[in-house]
Design a protein around this motif. Structure first.
Motif, PDB file in Angstrom:
ATOM      1  N   ARG A  62       0.833  -1.215   0.000  1.00 12.14           N
ATOM      2  CA  ARG A  62       0.000   0.000   0.000  1.00 12.14           C
ATOM      3  C   ARG A  62       0.866   1.263   0.000  1.00 12.14           C
ATOM      4  N   GLY A  63       1.881   1.241  -0.844  1.00 13.11           N
ATOM      5  CA  GLY A  63       2.714   2.420  -1.057  1.00 13.11           C
ATOM      6  C   GLY A  63       3.830   2.616  -0.045  1.00 13.11           C
ATOM      7  N   GLN A  64       3.888   1.763   0.977  1.00 10.71           N
ATOM      8  CA  GLN A  64       4.952   1.932   1.995  1.00 10.71           C
ATOM      9  C   GLN A  64       5.913   0.749   1.938  1.00 10.71           C
ATOM     10  N   PRO A  65       7.213   1.003   2.135  1.00 13.11           N
ATOM     11  CA  PRO A  65       8.162  -0.117   2.100  1.00 13.11           C
ATOM     12  C   PRO A  65       7.745  -1.204   3.099  1.00 13.11           C
ATOM     13  N   LEU A  66       7.724  -2.430   2.609  1.00 12.84           N
ATOM     14  CA  LEU A  66       7.264  -3.551   3.440  1.00 12.84           C
ATOM     15  C   LEU A  66       8.083  -3.656   4.726  1.00 12.84           C
ATOM     16  N   ASN A  67       9.391  -3.378   4.598  1.00 13.75           N
ATOM     17  CA  ASN A  67      10.252  -3.581   5.771  1.00 13.75           C
ATOM     18  C   ASN A  67      10.098  -2.491   6.832  1.00 13.75           C
ATOM     19  N   THR A  68       9.251  -1.479   6.542  1.00 13.13           N
ATOM     20  CA  THR A  68       8.999  -0.471   7.578  1.00 13.13           C
ATOM     21  C   THR A  68       7.681  -0.745   8.314  1.00 13.13           C
ATOM     22  N   ARG A  69       6.941  -1.736   7.865  1.00 13.57           N
ATOM     23  CA  ARG A  69       5.657  -2.056   8.510  1.00 13.57           C
ATOM     24  C   ARG A  69       5.904  -3.064   9.636  1.00 13.57           C
ATOM     25  N   SER A  70       5.115  -2.955  10.709  1.00 19.55           N
ATOM     26  CA  SER A  70       5.302  -3.888  11.820  1.00 19.55           C
ATOM     27  C   SER A  70       4.804  -5.278  11.406  1.00 19.55           C
ATOM     28  N   ALA A  71       5.289  -6.292  12.118  1.00 21.03           N
ATOM     29  CA  ALA A  71       4.885  -7.669  11.815  1.00 21.03           C
ATOM     30  C   ALA A  71       3.366  -7.823  11.973  1.00 21.03           C
ATOM     31  N   LEU A  72       2.812  -7.180  12.993  1.00 19.08           N
ATOM     32  CA  LEU A  72       1.368  -7.285  13.245  1.00 19.08           C
ATOM     33  C   LEU A  72       0.575  -6.628  12.116  1.00 19.08           C
ATOM     34  N   ASP A  73       1.058  -5.464  11.711  1.00 19.22           N
ATOM     35  CA  ASP A  73       0.447  -4.730  10.618  1.00 19.22           C
ATOM     36  C   ASP A  73       0.439  -5.603   9.344  1.00 19.22           C
ATOM     37  N   CYS A  74       1.589  -6.226   9.059  1.00 24.87           N
ATOM     38  CA  CYS A  74       1.687  -7.092   7.867  1.00 24.87           C
ATOM     39  C   CYS A  74       0.731  -8.274   7.991  1.00 24.87           C
ATOM     40  N   ALA A  75       0.609  -8.832   9.214  1.00 20.16           N
ATOM     41  CA  ALA A  75      -0.258 -10.005   9.403  1.00 20.16           C
ATOM     42  C   ALA A  75      -1.725  -9.653   9.202  1.00 20.16           C
ATOM     43  N   ARG A  76      -2.066  -8.384   9.368  1.00 17.44           N
ATOM     44  CA  ARG A  76      -3.453  -7.982   9.109  1.00 17.44           C
ATOM     45  C   ARG A  76      -3.704  -7.732   7.630  1.00 17.44           C
ATOM     46  N   GLU A  77      -2.633  -7.618   6.871  1.00 16.72           N
ATOM     47  CA  GLU A  77      -2.765  -7.350   5.426  1.00 16.72           C
ATOM     48  C   GLU A  77      -2.506  -8.593   4.574  1.00 16.72           C
ATOM     49  N   ILE A  78      -1.506  -9.405   5.009  1.00 21.90           N
ATOM     50  CA  ILE A  78      -1.044 -10.498   4.138  1.00 21.90           C
ATOM     51  C   ILE A  78      -1.193 -11.826   4.867  1.00 21.90           C
ATOM     52  N   PHE A 124      -6.278 -10.043  17.935  1.00 19.92           N
ATOM     53  CA  PHE A 124      -6.576 -10.358  19.329  1.00 19.92           C
ATOM     54  C   PHE A 124      -6.697  -9.066  20.147  1.00 19.92           C
ATOM     55  N   GLY A 125      -7.817  -8.917  20.852  1.00 13.14           N
ATOM     56  CA  GLY A 125      -7.997  -7.727  21.683  1.00 13.14           C
ATOM     57  C   GLY A 125      -8.521  -6.532  20.920  1.00 13.14           C
ATOM     58  N   GLN A 126      -8.603  -6.632  19.569  1.00 18.69           N
ATOM     59  CA  GLN A 126      -9.023  -5.467  18.804  1.00 18.69           C
ATOM     60  C   GLN A 126     -10.532  -5.415  18.585  1.00 18.69           C
ATOM     61  N   TYR A 127     -11.115  -6.574  18.395  1.00 19.92           N
ATOM     62  CA  TYR A 127     -12.569  -6.637  18.171  1.00 19.92           C
ATOM     63  C   TYR A 127     -13.204  -7.516  19.228  1.00 19.92           C
ATOM     64  N   ALA A 128     -14.524  -7.398  19.368  1.00 16.95           N
ATOM     65  CA  ALA A 128     -15.242  -8.312  20.268  1.00 16.95           C
ATOM     66  C   ALA A 128     -15.046  -9.736  19.747  1.00 16.95           C
ATOM     67  N   SER A 129     -14.910 -10.700  20.642  1.00 16.43           N
ATOM     68  CA  SER A 129     -14.630 -12.062  20.188  1.00 16.43           C
ATOM     69  C   SER A 129     -15.790 -12.625  19.366  1.00 16.43           C
ATOM     70  N   SER A 130     -17.016 -12.062  19.564  1.00 18.93           N
ATOM     71  CA  SER A 130     -18.145 -12.564  18.771  1.00 18.93           C
ATOM     72  C   SER A 130     -17.941 -12.259  17.282  1.00 18.93           C
ATOM     73  N   ASP A 131     -17.286 -11.111  16.957  1.00 18.11           N
ATOM     74  CA  ASP A 131     -17.008 -10.793  15.545  1.00 18.11           C
ATOM     75  C   ASP A 131     -16.099 -11.865  14.951  1.00 18.11           C
ATOM     76  N   GLY A 132     -15.044 -12.188  15.709  1.00 16.77           N
ATOM     77  CA  GLY A 132     -14.094 -13.206  15.247  1.00 16.77           C
ATOM     78  C   GLY A 132     -14.791 -14.545  15.092  1.00 16.77           C
ATOM     79  N   ALA A 133     -15.643 -14.894  16.043  1.00  9.11           N
ATOM     80  CA  ALA A 133     -16.344 -16.184  15.991  1.00  9.11           C
ATOM     81  C   ALA A 133     -17.245 -16.247  14.757  1.00  9.11           C
ATOM     82  N   HIS A 134     -17.852 -15.115  14.430  1.00 10.17           N
ATOM     83  CA  HIS A 134     -18.727 -15.073  13.259  1.00 10.17           C
ATOM     84  C   HIS A 134     -17.903 -15.304  11.981  1.00 10.17           C
ATOM     85  N   ILE A 135     -16.756 -14.643  11.901  1.00  9.86           N
ATOM     86  CA  ILE A 135     -15.893 -14.797  10.716  1.00  9.86           C
ATOM     87  C   ILE A 135     -15.428 -16.246  10.591  1.00  9.86           C
ATOM     88  N   VAL A 136     -15.003 -16.833  11.713  1.00 15.50           N
ATOM     89  CA  VAL A 136     -14.517 -18.219  11.695  1.00 15.50           C
ATOM     90  C   VAL A 136     -15.646 -19.164  11.260  1.00 15.50           C
TER      91      VAL A 136
END
Ligand SMILES: Nc1ncnc2c1ncn2[C@@H]1O[C@H](COP(=O)(O)OP(=O)(O)OP(=O)(O)O)[C@@H](O)[C@H]1O
Length: 285
Positions: free
Chosen positions: A92-108, A135-147
């Motif tokens: 998304r226009g930013q060097p991959l190696n400057t993004r945090s591991a968590l940030d990358c895991a939410r994208e890729i 983890f900790g970002q959304y209500a667990s019910s959202d995650g359960a629905h996606i799963v």
């Protein structure tokens, strides 16, 4: 050996029409831009040589090439498992190696060929691992629905309480793709995602992935499946980029024969008049 793909008549013009239609479905935003990517092995052999391509949101790209041509290494560079020796990768226009591991895991999300799951987990627990970056970002019910939705999409509802060690290779492979989809990625990297699946299972899985509004890079050995799946095909040979084009162009004989040593041509279906793509390994080779 023959591989046959069914295509409608209409020839080249149709493909450019298709390309426009595909593009219309996508945004013009590039989610990934790879420029001049080169990668050396620890012994300083060139694994990837000056690879350049861009991927739009929602676009589907297949990567094909003979064994050892660098396909898996390319995916490993995109998840930062292998560090490029030169070139840039922009997420998304930013060097991959400057993004945090968590940030990358939410994208890729990455579905590896060699992923060995913990066999003590149930299928449902294993798919739920895809939610870890949130983890900790959304209500667990959202995650359960996606799963729950992913398990349904993957046809795993009947097996969701079985242990990963007690399902077939094909079911395990679907669970692994489910875990990657549960990650809600904008880019999905698939390394031979269908190798344990029977022919109908392969078609179903790739159709499902194609229907998702996610940019996908899929390493595929089955060229017929690649043609049906991809908006574009990147062809690698000995670490070099031979083609990055619409399937009709990347699969033409001029590209395929020097890379795979097999002929690629079109013939008319004997009864229906549709054009079929045929790959033929010359006898004696
Ligand atoms: N860590 C490493 N050390 C040394 N050589 C490596 C390493 N990783 C990959 N290679 C070499 O890089 C080349 C490309 O390997 P890669 O696994 O990317 O190919 P591939 O196209 O995915 O092959 P396949 O179709 O067999 O899975 C091969 O020659 C491989 O031996």
């Amino acid at each position: 050996m023959l591989q046959v793909a069914v295509k409608d008549p209409g020839r080249e013009g149709r493909y450019y029409g298709e390309r426009r239609a595909v593009k219309d479905m996508k945004t013009d935003e590039f989610v990934l831009e790879v420029e001049g990517l080169s990668l050396l092995s620890p012994e300083h052999n060139l694994i990837l040589d000056n690879i350049t391509f861009s991927l739009r949101a929602g676009e589907k790209m297949a990567v094909i090439g003979p064994n050892g041509s660098g396909k898996t290494s390319l995916l490993q560079a995109l998840i930062r498992e292998k560090r490029p020796d030169s070139g840039t990768i922009l997420l998304r226009g930013q060097p991959l190696n400057t993004r945090s591991a968590l940030d990358c895991a939410r994208e890729i999300a990455f579905l590896s060929q060699s992923d060995i799951p913990d066999f003590r987990l149930s299928v449902e627990e294993y798919v739920s691992l895809g939610r870890l970056p949130y983890f900790g970002q959304y209500a667990s019910s959202d995650g359960a629905h996606i799963v729950a939705q992913v398990i349904k999409d993957m046809g795993l509802t009947a097996y969701k309480h079985r242990l990963m060690g007690e399902v077939s290779g094909g079911q395990r492979q679907r669970a692994a793709l489910g875990r990657a989809l549960a990650q809600s990625p904008s880019i999905l990297l698939l390394d031979e995602p269908t190798n344990h699946l029977d022919p109908p299972g392969r078609t179903a899985l790739l159709s499902l992935v194609k229907s998702k509004n996610i940019a996908v890079i899929a390493v595929l050995h089955d060229l017929t499946a690649a043609e049906a799946f991809a908006d574009r095909i990147l062809v690698l040979n000995e670490g070099k980029q031979v083609s990055d084009d619409i399937p009709e162009s990347s699969l033409q004989n001029q590209v395929i024969f020097p890379v795979f040593g097999m002929h690629s041509f079109r013939v008319a279906h004997p009864h229906e008049g549709k054009m079929l793509r045929v790959f033929e390994v010359p006898s004696g080779s």
